[in-house]
Design a protein around this motif. Sequence first.
Motif, PDB file in Angstrom:
ATOM      1  N   TYR A 151      30.815  21.994   8.558  1.00  0.00           N
ATOM      2  CA  TYR A 151      29.631  22.740   8.983  1.00  0.00           C
ATOM      3  C   TYR A 151      30.026  24.083   9.604  1.00  0.00           C
ATOM      4  O   TYR A 151      29.330  25.087   9.435  1.00  0.00           O
ATOM      5  CB  TYR A 151      28.799  21.918   9.963  1.00  0.00           C
ATOM      6  N   ALA A 152      31.142  24.104  10.344  1.00  0.00           N
ATOM      7  CA  ALA A 152      31.620  25.365  10.899  1.00  0.00           C
ATOM      8  C   ALA A 152      31.998  26.330   9.781  1.00  0.00           C
ATOM      9  O   ALA A 152      31.724  27.540   9.859  1.00  0.00           O
ATOM     10  CB  ALA A 152      32.817  25.119  11.818  1.00  0.00           C
ATOM     11  N   ALA A 153      32.619  25.793   8.717  1.00  0.00           N
ATOM     12  CA  ALA A 153      32.987  26.632   7.570  1.00  0.00           C
ATOM     13  C   ALA A 153      31.752  27.168   6.874  1.00  0.00           C
ATOM     14  O   ALA A 153      31.679  28.348   6.502  1.00  0.00           O
ATOM     15  CB  ALA A 153      33.843  25.830   6.592  1.00  0.00           C
ATOM     16  N   ALA A 154      30.753  26.302   6.700  1.00  0.00           N
ATOM     17  CA  ALA A 154      29.516  26.740   6.056  1.00  0.00           C
ATOM     18  C   ALA A 154      28.844  27.839   6.869  1.00  0.00           C
ATOM     19  O   ALA A 154      28.339  28.826   6.318  1.00  0.00           O
ATOM     20  CB  ALA A 154      28.568  25.557   5.884  1.00  0.00           C
ATOM     21  N   ALA A 155      28.855  27.676   8.192  1.00  0.00           N
ATOM     22  CA  ALA A 155      28.229  28.682   9.048  1.00  0.00           C
ATOM     23  C   ALA A 155      29.016  29.980   9.058  1.00  0.00           C
ATOM     24  O   ALA A 155      28.444  31.069   8.977  1.00  0.00           O
ATOM     25  CB  ALA A 155      28.101  28.135  10.468  1.00  0.00           C
ATOM     26  N   ALA A 156      30.351  29.871   9.153  1.00  0.00           N
ATOM     27  CA  ALA A 156      31.181  31.071   9.236  1.00  0.00           C
ATOM     28  C   ALA A 156      31.169  31.860   7.929  1.00  0.00           C
ATOM     29  O   ALA A 156      31.210  33.091   7.941  1.00  0.00           O
ATOM     30  CB  ALA A 156      32.615  30.689   9.592  1.00  0.00           C
ATOM     31  N   GLY A 178      36.096  29.408  18.091  1.00  0.00           N
ATOM     32  CA  GLY A 178      35.879  28.145  17.398  1.00  0.00           C
ATOM     33  C   GLY A 178      36.179  26.958  18.285  1.00  0.00           C
ATOM     34  O   GLY A 178      35.478  25.931  18.237  1.00  0.00           O
ATOM     35  N   LEU A 179      37.219  27.082  19.107  1.00  0.00           N
ATOM     36  CA  LEU A 179      37.582  25.998  20.025  1.00  0.00           C
ATOM     37  C   LEU A 179      36.443  25.726  21.008  1.00  0.00           C
ATOM     38  O   LEU A 179      36.035  24.568  21.215  1.00  0.00           O
ATOM     39  CB  LEU A 179      38.852  26.394  20.781  1.00  0.00           C
ATOM     40  N   VAL A 180      35.926  26.791  21.605  1.00  0.00           N
ATOM     41  CA  VAL A 180      34.822  26.641  22.559  1.00  0.00           C
ATOM     42  C   VAL A 180      33.580  26.078  21.861  1.00  0.00           C
ATOM     43  O   VAL A 180      32.899  25.189  22.377  1.00  0.00           O
ATOM     44  CB  VAL A 180      34.506  27.995  23.227  1.00  0.00           C
ATOM     45  N   ALA A 181      33.286  26.607  20.665  1.00  0.00           N
ATOM     46  CA  ALA A 181      32.122  26.121  19.915  1.00  0.00           C
ATOM     47  C   ALA A 181      32.277  24.653  19.549  1.00  0.00           C
ATOM     48  O   ALA A 181      31.323  23.870  19.617  1.00  0.00           O
ATOM     49  CB  ALA A 181      31.937  26.961  18.652  1.00  0.00           C
ATOM     50  N   GLY A 182      33.487  24.254  19.153  1.00  0.00           N
ATOM     51  CA  GLY A 182      33.732  22.863  18.783  1.00  0.00           C
ATOM     52  C   GLY A 182      33.533  21.917  19.949  1.00  0.00           C
ATOM     53  O   GLY A 182      32.909  20.858  19.808  1.00  0.00           O
ATOM     54  N   TYR A 183      34.041  22.293  21.121  1.00  0.00           N
ATOM     55  CA  TYR A 183      33.826  21.450  22.302  1.00  0.00           C
ATOM     56  C   TYR A 183      32.349  21.429  22.687  1.00  0.00           C
ATOM     57  O   TYR A 183      31.827  20.406  23.145  1.00  0.00           O
ATOM     58  CB  TYR A 183      34.669  21.943  23.479  1.00  0.00           C
ATOM     59  N   MET A 220      42.201  38.137  16.040  1.00  0.00           N
ATOM     60  CA  MET A 220      42.395  36.870  15.330  1.00  0.00           C
ATOM     61  C   MET A 220      42.402  35.685  16.287  1.00  0.00           C
ATOM     62  O   MET A 220      41.755  34.670  16.059  1.00  0.00           O
ATOM     63  CB  MET A 220      43.709  36.904  14.532  1.00  0.00           C
ATOM     64  N   THR A 221      43.169  35.837  17.401  1.00  0.00           N
ATOM     65  CA  THR A 221      43.214  34.759  18.382  1.00  0.00           C
ATOM     66  C   THR A 221      41.837  34.504  18.975  1.00  0.00           C
ATOM     67  O   THR A 221      41.469  33.368  19.273  1.00  0.00           O
ATOM     68  CB  THR A 221      44.207  35.106  19.506  1.00  0.00           C
ATOM     69  N   GLY A 222      41.056  35.584  19.106  1.00  0.00           N
ATOM     70  CA  GLY A 222      39.709  35.436  19.645  1.00  0.00           C
ATOM     71  C   GLY A 222      38.844  34.550  18.777  1.00  0.00           C
ATOM     72  O   GLY A 222      38.016  33.779  19.291  1.00  0.00           O
ATOM     73  N   ALA A 223      39.009  34.640  17.456  1.00  0.00           N
ATOM     74  CA  ALA A 223      38.220  33.815  16.546  1.00  0.00           C
ATOM     75  C   ALA A 223      38.566  32.338  16.720  1.00  0.00           C
ATOM     76  O   ALA A 223      37.680  31.475  16.721  1.00  0.00           O
ATOM     77  CB  ALA A 223      38.451  34.248  15.102  1.00  0.00           C
ATOM     78  N   PHE A 224      39.867  32.045  16.883  1.00  0.00           N
ATOM     79  CA  PHE A 224      40.278  30.640  17.083  1.00  0.00           C
ATOM     80  C   PHE A 224      39.733  30.105  18.395  1.00  0.00           C
ATOM     81  O   PHE A 224      39.211  28.980  18.456  1.00  0.00           O
ATOM     82  CB  PHE A 224      41.804  30.539  17.074  1.00  0.00           C
ATOM     83  N   LEU A 225      39.838  30.921  19.469  1.00  0.00           N
ATOM     84  CA  LEU A 225      39.327  30.481  20.761  1.00  0.00           C
ATOM     85  C   LEU A 225      37.817  30.303  20.723  1.00  0.00           C
ATOM     86  O   LEU A 225      37.279  29.369  21.332  1.00  0.00           O
ATOM     87  CB  LEU A 225      39.720  31.495  21.841  1.00  0.00           C
ATOM     88  N   LEU A 255      40.087  30.868  11.023  1.00  0.00           N
ATOM     89  CA  LEU A 255      40.556  30.607  12.380  1.00  0.00           C
ATOM     90  C   LEU A 255      39.448  29.991  13.233  1.00  0.00           C
ATOM     91  O   LEU A 255      39.696  29.094  14.042  1.00  0.00           O
ATOM     92  CB  LEU A 255      41.051  31.906  13.021  1.00  0.00           C
ATOM     93  N   PHE A 256      38.235  30.466  13.047  1.00  0.00           N
ATOM     94  CA  PHE A 256      37.090  29.893  13.760  1.00  0.00           C
ATOM     95  C   PHE A 256      36.922  28.418  13.381  1.00  0.00           C
ATOM     96  O   PHE A 256      36.724  27.556  14.249  1.00  0.00           O
ATOM     97  CB  PHE A 256      35.824  30.680  13.426  1.00  0.00           C
ATOM     98  N   VAL A 257      37.012  28.127  12.096  1.00  0.00           N
ATOM     99  CA  VAL A 257      36.867  26.748  11.612  1.00  0.00           C
ATOM    100  C   VAL A 257      37.988  25.871  12.163  1.00  0.00           C
ATOM    101  O   VAL A 257      37.762  24.734  12.598  1.00  0.00           O
ATOM    102  CB  VAL A 257      36.858  26.715  10.072  1.00  0.00           C
ATOM    103  N   ALA A 258      39.234  26.403  12.157  1.00  0.00           N
ATOM    104  CA  ALA A 258      40.369  25.637  12.678  1.00  0.00           C
ATOM    105  C   ALA A 258      40.156  25.303  14.151  1.00  0.00           C
ATOM    106  O   ALA A 258      40.424  24.182  14.599  1.00  0.00           O
ATOM    107  CB  ALA A 258      41.665  26.425  12.492  1.00  0.00           C
TER     108      ALA A 258
END
Length: 209
Positions: free
Chosen positions: A52-57, A8-13, A1-6, A154-157
């Motif tokens: 857009y992240a939500a749409a992709a995920a 998303g964080l990397v993808a967002g940056y 789960m934490t991996g998905a958030f991280l 979590l990825f979207v967040a």
Amino acid sequence: MTGAFLAGLVAGYGVAVPVGAIAILILGLSARTSFRVGAAAALGVAAADGLYAAAAALGGAAVAGLLAPVAGPMRLVAAVVLLALAGHGAWRALRPRTAPAVPAEARRGLDTPARAFAGVLALTLFNPATVVYFAALVLGRQGGADPGVAEALLFVAGAFVASASWQLLIAGGGTLVGRALAGPRGRRVTALVSSVLIAALATAMVLPR
């Protein structure tokens, strides 16, 4: 789960850090108006990236495939809007300052937090390459399979937090520039520089690559 958030964080940056027309627009807005307006514009970008992240995920390759045929027209519309904003900013910088002050409720353009958020949100959504970028990352990470709902959220967040933090940093930088150049001449110069950069970046969006 934490991996998905991280992830998303990397993808967002990854999608937020490269300085483009929207970043210059936020910087110019903050310098010309206030941090509140710049922050609202920054959150508009983050909201678009999150959508857009939500749409992709959640939709993956299907969403990217639907947007691919209209990517060119959407990019053209975004460029036209940016050119209009650049022209409006230059006109505001060059017009005589003899007119009486206009109440905030009657202002046009992106000079209020609500208008800045809505306008920049809409403008950022005209970049379908963002959802293709997120979809490629999601599908590559999952090996072609769609993630579960919790992992997708979590990825979207993570993507939203990354985008929001970076865009707010840009807005804060614009505010510092505005304070350093608080006089009429300084604000006129920053507005003109911002307009020229936005126009150049908008033109680059539609030139052959």
